[in-house]
Design a protein around this motif. Structure first.
Motif, PDB file in Angstrom:
ATOM      1  N   PRO A 126       9.399  12.194 -11.638  1.00  0.00           N
ATOM      2  CA  PRO A 126       9.591  11.003 -10.804  1.00  0.00           C
ATOM      3  C   PRO A 126       9.260   9.686 -11.505  1.00  0.00           C
ATOM      4  CG  PRO A 126       8.533  12.744  -9.538  1.00  0.00           C
ATOM      5  CD  PRO A 126       8.549  13.207 -10.964  1.00  0.00           C
ATOM      6  N   VAL A 127       8.272   9.682 -12.390  1.00  0.00           N
ATOM      7  CA  VAL A 127       7.895   8.436 -13.068  1.00  0.00           C
ATOM      8  C   VAL A 127       9.027   7.965 -13.980  1.00  0.00           C
ATOM      9  CG1 VAL A 127       6.296   7.397 -14.717  1.00  0.00           C
ATOM     10  CG2 VAL A 127       5.422   8.881 -12.904  1.00  0.00           C
ATOM     11  N   GLU A 128       9.554   8.875 -14.798  1.00  0.00           N
ATOM     12  CA  GLU A 128      10.681   8.504 -15.658  1.00  0.00           C
ATOM     13  C   GLU A 128      11.920   8.163 -14.831  1.00  0.00           C
ATOM     14  OE1 GLU A 128      11.649  11.036 -18.936  1.00  0.00           O
ATOM     15  OE2 GLU A 128       9.555  11.335 -19.501  1.00  0.00           O
ATOM     16  N   ALA A 129      12.116   8.873 -13.725  1.00  0.00           N
ATOM     17  CA  ALA A 129      13.262   8.588 -12.861  1.00  0.00           C
ATOM     18  C   ALA A 129      13.176   7.168 -12.305  1.00  0.00           C
ATOM     19  CB  ALA A 129      13.330   9.603 -11.726  1.00  0.00           C
ATOM     20  N   ALA A 130      11.982   6.765 -11.877  1.00  0.00           N
ATOM     21  CA  ALA A 130      11.799   5.411 -11.349  1.00  0.00           C
ATOM     22  C   ALA A 130      12.067   4.367 -12.424  1.00  0.00           C
ATOM     23  CB  ALA A 130      10.386   5.260 -10.794  1.00  0.00           C
ATOM     24  N   ALA A 131      11.630   4.642 -13.652  1.00  0.00           N
ATOM     25  CA  ALA A 131      11.883   3.712 -14.756  1.00  0.00           C
ATOM     26  C   ALA A 131      13.379   3.597 -15.033  1.00  0.00           C
ATOM     27  CB  ALA A 131      11.143   4.177 -16.007  1.00  0.00           C
ATOM     28  N   ALA A 132      14.086   4.728 -14.992  1.00  0.00           N
ATOM     29  CA  ALA A 132      15.536   4.714 -15.219  1.00  0.00           C
ATOM     30  C   ALA A 132      16.246   3.910 -14.133  1.00  0.00           C
ATOM     31  CB  ALA A 132      16.067   6.144 -15.263  1.00  0.00           C
ATOM     32  N   VAL A 133      15.826   4.100 -12.879  1.00  0.00           N
ATOM     33  CA  VAL A 133      16.425   3.364 -11.757  1.00  0.00           C
ATOM     34  C   VAL A 133      16.204   1.865 -11.925  1.00  0.00           C
ATOM     35  CG1 VAL A 133      16.208   2.925  -9.279  1.00  0.00           C
ATOM     36  CG2 VAL A 133      16.315   5.280 -10.123  1.00  0.00           C
ATOM     37  N   LYS A 134      14.991   1.491 -12.283  1.00  0.00           N
ATOM     38  CA  LYS A 134      14.651   0.072 -12.425  1.00  0.00           C
ATOM     39  C   LYS A 134      15.449  -0.576 -13.565  1.00  0.00           C
ATOM     40  CE  LYS A 134      10.398  -2.552 -11.644  1.00  0.00           C
ATOM     41  NZ  LYS A 134      10.530  -2.620 -10.173  1.00  0.00           N
ATOM     42  N   GLU A 160       4.765   0.611 -23.536  1.00  0.00           N
ATOM     43  CA  GLU A 160       4.092   1.557 -22.648  1.00  0.00           C
ATOM     44  C   GLU A 160       3.994   0.939 -21.264  1.00  0.00           C
ATOM     45  OE1 GLU A 160       0.026   4.285 -22.257  1.00  0.00           O
ATOM     46  OE2 GLU A 160       0.540   3.309 -24.159  1.00  0.00           O
ATOM     47  N   ILE A 161       4.294   1.748 -20.236  1.00  0.00           N
ATOM     48  CA  ILE A 161       4.235   1.251 -18.865  1.00  0.00           C
ATOM     49  C   ILE A 161       3.416   2.213 -18.005  1.00  0.00           C
ATOM     50  CG2 ILE A 161       6.421  -0.017 -18.955  1.00  0.00           C
ATOM     51  CD1 ILE A 161       7.753   2.366 -17.578  1.00  0.00           C
ATOM     52  N   ASN A 162       2.836   1.678 -16.929  1.00  0.00           N
ATOM     53  CA  ASN A 162       2.102   2.514 -15.985  1.00  0.00           C
ATOM     54  C   ASN A 162       2.817   2.525 -14.638  1.00  0.00           C
ATOM     55  OD1 ASN A 162       1.451   0.072 -14.677  1.00  0.00           O
ATOM     56  ND2 ASN A 162      -0.439  -0.148 -15.879  1.00  0.00           N
ATOM     57  N   GLU A 163       2.263   3.241 -13.684  1.00  0.00           N
ATOM     58  CA  GLU A 163       2.934   3.410 -12.395  1.00  0.00           C
ATOM     59  C   GLU A 163       3.050   2.101 -11.622  1.00  0.00           C
ATOM     60  OE1 GLU A 163       1.604   6.607  -9.979  1.00  0.00           O
ATOM     61  OE2 GLU A 163       1.734   8.110 -11.579  1.00  0.00           O
ATOM     62  N   ASP A 164       2.086   1.208 -11.777  1.00  0.00           N
ATOM     63  CA  ASP A 164       2.142  -0.065 -11.055  1.00  0.00           C
ATOM     64  C   ASP A 164       3.390  -0.864 -11.430  1.00  0.00           C
ATOM     65  OD1 ASP A 164      -0.196   0.467  -9.732  1.00  0.00           O
ATOM     66  OD2 ASP A 164      -1.471  -0.613 -11.164  1.00  0.00           O
ATOM     67  N   ALA A 165       3.827  -0.715 -12.687  1.00  0.00           N
ATOM     68  CA  ALA A 165       5.000  -1.462 -13.155  1.00  0.00           C
ATOM     69  C   ALA A 165       6.294  -0.924 -12.559  1.00  0.00           C
ATOM     70  CB  ALA A 165       5.071  -1.407 -14.680  1.00  0.00           C
ATOM     71  N   LEU A 166       6.229   0.239 -11.905  1.00  0.00           N
ATOM     72  CA  LEU A 166       7.437   0.895 -11.408  1.00  0.00           C
ATOM     73  C   LEU A 166       7.613   0.770  -9.901  1.00  0.00           C
ATOM     74  CD1 LEU A 166       7.226   4.126 -13.579  1.00  0.00           C
ATOM     75  CD2 LEU A 166       8.727   2.166 -13.926  1.00  0.00           C
ATOM     76  N   LYS A 167       6.714   0.086  -9.238  1.00  0.00           N
ATOM     77  CA  LYS A 167       6.837  -0.055  -7.787  1.00  0.00           C
ATOM     78  C   LYS A 167       7.741  -1.235  -7.446  1.00  0.00           C
ATOM     79  CE  LYS A 167       2.506   2.262  -6.741  1.00  0.00           C
ATOM     80  NZ  LYS A 167       1.185   2.204  -6.097  1.00  0.00           N
ATOM     81  N   PRO A 168       8.484  -1.142  -6.321  1.00  0.00           N
ATOM     82  CA  PRO A 168       8.435  -0.116  -5.264  1.00  0.00           C
ATOM     83  C   PRO A 168       9.316   1.105  -5.534  1.00  0.00           C
ATOM     84  CG  PRO A 168       9.952  -1.829  -4.618  1.00  0.00           C
ATOM     85  CD  PRO A 168       9.388  -2.251  -5.952  1.00  0.00           C
ATOM     86  N   GLU A 169      10.084   1.086  -6.641  1.00  0.00           N
ATOM     87  CA  GLU A 169      11.022   2.187  -6.901  1.00  0.00           C
ATOM     88  C   GLU A 169      10.320   3.542  -6.968  1.00  0.00           C
ATOM     89  OE1 GLU A 169      13.226  -1.441  -8.162  1.00  0.00           O
ATOM     90  OE2 GLU A 169      11.163  -0.718  -8.367  1.00  0.00           O
ATOM     91  N   LEU A 170       9.115   3.576  -7.538  1.00  0.00           N
ATOM     92  CA  LEU A 170       8.431   4.855  -7.707  1.00  0.00           C
ATOM     93  C   LEU A 170       8.127   5.516  -6.366  1.00  0.00           C
ATOM     94  CD1 LEU A 170       7.174   6.967  -9.533  1.00  0.00           C
ATOM     95  CD2 LEU A 170       5.074   5.608  -9.595  1.00  0.00           C
ATOM     96  N   ASP A 171       7.713   4.736  -5.373  1.00  0.00           N
ATOM     97  CA  ASP A 171       7.427   5.310  -4.054  1.00  0.00           C
ATOM     98  C   ASP A 171       8.687   5.914  -3.439  1.00  0.00           C
ATOM     99  OD1 ASP A 171       4.788   4.490  -4.269  1.00  0.00           O
ATOM    100  OD2 ASP A 171       5.185   2.544  -3.333  1.00  0.00           O
ATOM    101  N   ILE A 172       9.808   5.230  -3.612  1.00  0.00           N
ATOM    102  CA  ILE A 172      11.082   5.730  -3.077  1.00  0.00           C
ATOM    103  C   ILE A 172      11.481   7.018  -3.787  1.00  0.00           C
ATOM    104  CG2 ILE A 172      13.539   5.215  -2.821  1.00  0.00           C
ATOM    105  CD1 ILE A 172      12.713   2.218  -2.750  1.00  0.00           C
ATOM    106  N   VAL A 173      11.356   7.023  -5.112  1.00  0.00           N
ATOM    107  CA  VAL A 173      11.725   8.206  -5.895  1.00  0.00           C
ATOM    108  C   VAL A 173      10.866   9.402  -5.498  1.00  0.00           C
ATOM    109  CG1 VAL A 173      11.699   9.215  -8.212  1.00  0.00           C
ATOM    110  CG2 VAL A 173      12.630   6.923  -7.867  1.00  0.00           C
ATOM    111  N   LYS A 174       9.573   9.193  -5.354  1.00  0.00           N
ATOM    112  CA  LYS A 174       8.684  10.304  -4.988  1.00  0.00           C
ATOM    113  C   LYS A 174       9.040  10.871  -3.621  1.00  0.00           C
ATOM    114  CE  LYS A 174       4.556   9.203  -7.728  1.00  0.00           C
ATOM    115  NZ  LYS A 174       3.127   8.793  -7.689  1.00  0.00           N
ATOM    116  N   SER A 175       9.399  10.000  -2.684  1.00  0.00           N
ATOM    117  CA  SER A 175       9.764  10.460  -1.347  1.00  0.00           C
ATOM    118  C   SER A 175      11.029  11.308  -1.386  1.00  0.00           C
ATOM    119  CB  SER A 175       9.963   9.253  -0.427  1.00  0.00           C
ATOM    120  OG  SER A 175      10.433   9.659   0.837  1.00  0.00           O
ATOM    121  N   ILE A 176      12.034  10.833  -2.099  1.00  0.00           N
ATOM    122  CA  ILE A 176      13.295  11.585  -2.196  1.00  0.00           C
ATOM    123  C   ILE A 176      13.087  12.875  -2.979  1.00  0.00           C
ATOM    124  CG2 ILE A 176      15.612  11.529  -3.211  1.00  0.00           C
ATOM    125  CD1 ILE A 176      15.782   8.601  -2.411  1.00  0.00           C
ATOM    126  N   HIS A 177      12.281  12.807  -4.030  1.00  0.00           N
ATOM    127  CA  HIS A 177      12.007  13.997  -4.839  1.00  0.00           C
ATOM    128  C   HIS A 177      11.370  15.099  -4.000  1.00  0.00           C
ATOM    129  CE1 HIS A 177      10.842  16.550  -8.135  1.00  0.00           C
ATOM    130  NE2 HIS A 177       9.553  16.353  -7.924  1.00  0.00           N
TER     131      HIS A 177
END
Length: 667
Positions: A494-502, A644-661
């Motif tokens: 999900p983390v890489e997926a959120a980065a790809a989406v962003k 290098e990126i952390n999860e904070d840099a991927l919001k709000p996309e990361l929350d959406i990706v995790k929910s769908i995942h």
């Protein structure tokens, strides 16, 4: 000749060197153990026991039998469907049918899968919870309701087996150039002739190779190694045009529809006057928009054999996949028809493109139908897709077997595809620095009309053609996957997926056309996750493909089922039948997906294909915690602009990706 033993320590930093022996392919690597050093060398390995042509008869027949048996396992009914809506494509060649169906649990179809609706072959455009959109040949009559069944290439193996076991002993003695058929001696070529060719604005390298192709005698072959962007398709087009001028008949074939279409398109660009000589045989949903008008079908009052006779007599350049040739062979009796017309073998030349993906066991079919064989491919790219575990020569790619004879092998070296930073790294890793970079492509860069801020802007900066983004907390988990009777697991991160989406969303907002971007993931589950988020949340229609479908446990070992060759070679908008794009993209976003070096990453050939789809920019998303067994990834990371990126840099996309995942992934 294996020379890497001559290196004892790294010549750059003095550290110890680590030999790497990948499980597949014909390269071996030596890499520095110093994590801060980018020293690496690779070398082709052809041992004294390397299989060469012709190969033993039973080595080929055994592979055919095993592959057919394995494919048959997937021929199962996956649901009962009812047509609820139909429409016709703009060019009036494709019937787009929406079918109400509840697919059996865990059967995940993706764009361009083939399924039967009753007895009619359809191509998947889209799958939802309760429906399936399929693309049919408009000339087919569809039932209102019928069972849905996964299509497998059984006819491919039946045709190859019939040629080896029955037909070769009669009028197929030339097949013995490739397979040691009992009781037959190989037909020997009779000698070359000197030829001259027209002015096609070719470099000297290509001119020489085209002349060699045209001067070939009957029963001879040539293997042309074509690294990415070096002009294999141009060689096919010019050689085909020259052969046509000399009155020859030509078959252009491959396992991949896109390879056939690209060659035909290049011929048309080379000389539009040849359009009346060209015919394409194939399903319109898998044929490019440019080539669809050249599809020929039986007339209302014309039987299939009469239609095929008309095509043979009127057209001299025929394009079709090997699978379609197998249908013509088995169902329509193409060989008997050809002999009745006094045309045997039917073709003077066959061009077999992407032949590194074609195992010898199925290459037998186009070999049987031709007098001269032009074998094009790249042994450092996609390997043949073989389902069963064995090392018989029949499972080897036609390209690898043919190129083992160095006297019959030529290599193209001038690449005109992509940025020099990307392709110099590729040349170093996989081609022993043999590639040269044409000035028209070497400085290509991504064109952004709007400036982007933050880490995304840093990653998309046009002056950085190669970017490596390390996620600090990315983790891959497994999702259950089922195909036919085979159950396996596919990875998602999900983390890489959120980065790809962003990144994708920002690139499109900055002016990059969706058709010029592709996302490639190691696993299908990751590709499905990214595609679903971009479609449902961002309202985008992304091009997303994967390298592998799933892993399965077999013989107490993990095995990884590769995706179809078509997906990586043809990066196009698969969901839109009226919109076809090319094979390369300005921007490639690659998701490594795994957080550890697992077996799926150890095949450098598929990685090579993924990375060389990029013309202007390659962005690699990684969660790898260490890089030891994949020195090609280590080298690219060292050469890239690193972030290098952390999860904070991927919001709000990361929350959406995790929910769908969590909603689509069942462990």
């Amino acid at each position: 000749m294996w020379q890497l033993h001559s290196y004892k320590r790294c010549i750059k930093c003095g550290y110890h060197l680590q030999p790497i022996f990948p499980p597949g392919g014909n390269l071996r690597f030596l890499s520095c153990k110093n994590p801060k050093c980018d020293f690496i060398v690779s070398e082709p390995l052809i041992s004294s026991t390397h299989d060469k042509l012709p190969v033993p008869y039973y080595d080929v027949l055994k592979v055919i039998e095993n592959e057919r048996r394995e494919a048959e396992k997937n021929v199962v009914i996956i649901g009962q469907g009812r047509i609820i809506d139909t429409s016709i494509s703009k060019d009036k060649t494709v019937n787009i049918a929406k079918i109400e169906v509840k697919i059996k649990e865990d059967y995940i179809l993706r764009p361009y899968d083939s399924v039967f609706f009753g007895q009619t072959l359809g191509i998947v455009a889209e799958q939802t919870k309760d429906s399936l959109t399929l693309l049919f040949d408009v000339s087919k009559n569809l039932p209102k309701e019928a069972p849905l069944k996964i299509a497998e290439p059984l006819m491919l193996y039946d045709s190859a087996a019939a040629i080896l076991q029955e037909k070769a002993a009669g009028d197929g003695k030339h097949v013995s150039r490739f397979v040691q058929i009992p009781g037959l001696l190989p037909l020997e070529p009779s000698g070359k002739i000197d030829v001259s060719i027209g002015n096609y604005d070719l470099d000297q390298e290509k001119q020489t190779i085209v002349k060699e192709v045209i001067s070939m005698p009957n029963w001879d072959y040539i293997a042309i190694e074509g690294p990415p962007g070096t002009g294999k398709t141009t060689v096919i087009a010019v050689a085909a045009a020259e052969a046509l001028q000399r009155g020859y008949s030509i078959l252009i074939t491959s396992h991949a529809n896109v390879a056939v279409d690209n060659a035909l398109e290049r011929i048309l660009r080379l000389n539009e006057n040849l359009k009346d000589e060209i015919v394409r045989i194939g399903h319109p949903a898998k044929v490019s928009k440019t080539i669809r008008p050249y599809i020929d079908k039986p007339r209302p009052d014309e039987g299939r054999k009469d239609w095929l006779t008309r095509v043979i007599l009127r057209k001299r350049i025929i394009g079709m996949t090997i699978a379609k040739l197998a249908v013509c062979d088995l169902i329509y009796g193409l060989d008997a028809l050809s002999k009745n017309l006094g045309r045997w073998p039917l073709f003077d030349y066959v061009f077999i493109d992407e032949s590194s993906t074609v195992p010898l066991c199925t290459a037998i079919i186009p070999i049987y139908y031709s007098k001269r064989w032009v074998i094009l491919g790249d042994t450092r790219q996609l390997p043949p897709i073989i389902r069963t575990f064995h090392k018989y020569a029949g499972a080897w790619s036609l390209m690898e077997l043919a190129s083992a004879n160095q006297e019959k092998t030529r290599m193209l070296t001038i690449q005109r595809r992509g940025n020099i930073v990307i392709f110099e790294a590729i040349s170093k890793l996989f081609y022993q620095d043999k590639l040269r970079h044409h000035e028209t492509a070497s400085q290509s860069s991504l064109n952004l009309s709007v400036k982007v801020d933050g880490w995304v802007g840093e990653a998309l900066e046009p002056k950085r053609p190669l970017v490596w983004i390390q996620t600090s907390s990315g983790f891959m988990d497994w999702c259950k996957i089922k195909r036919g009777r085979i159950e396996g697991a596919s990875g998602a991160n999900p983390v890489e997926a959120a980065a790809a989406v962003k990144l994708y969303d920002a690139a499109v907002s900055s002016g990059v056309q969706q058709s010029n971007i592709a996302i490639i993931a190691t696993y299908r589950a990751q590709a499905n996750l990214i595609r679903k988020v971009l479609r449902e949340v961002k309202r985008k229609e992304p091009i997303v493909v994967s390298l592998y479908q799933y892993k399965i446990e077999r013989r107490r070992e993990e095995e990884y089922e590769p995706e179809e060759t078509e997906d990586l070679l043809d990066l196009r908008l698969a969901e839109t039948v009226d919109s076809f794009q090319g094979r390369e993209k300005d921007l490639i976003i690659y998701s490594v997906t795994a957080h550890f070096e697992h077996k799926a990453l150890l095949d450098y050939r598929r990685i090579n294909v993924a990375f060389t789809r990029a013309r202007c920019k390659l962005i690699i998303l990684s969660s790898l915690q260490s890089i030891i067994q994949t020195p090609w990834l280590k080298y690219l990371k060292r050469k890239a602009h690193q972030m290098e990126i952390n999860e904070d840099a991927l919001k709000p996309e990361l929350d959406i990706v995790k929910s769908i995942h969590s909603s689509i992934c069942r462990l």
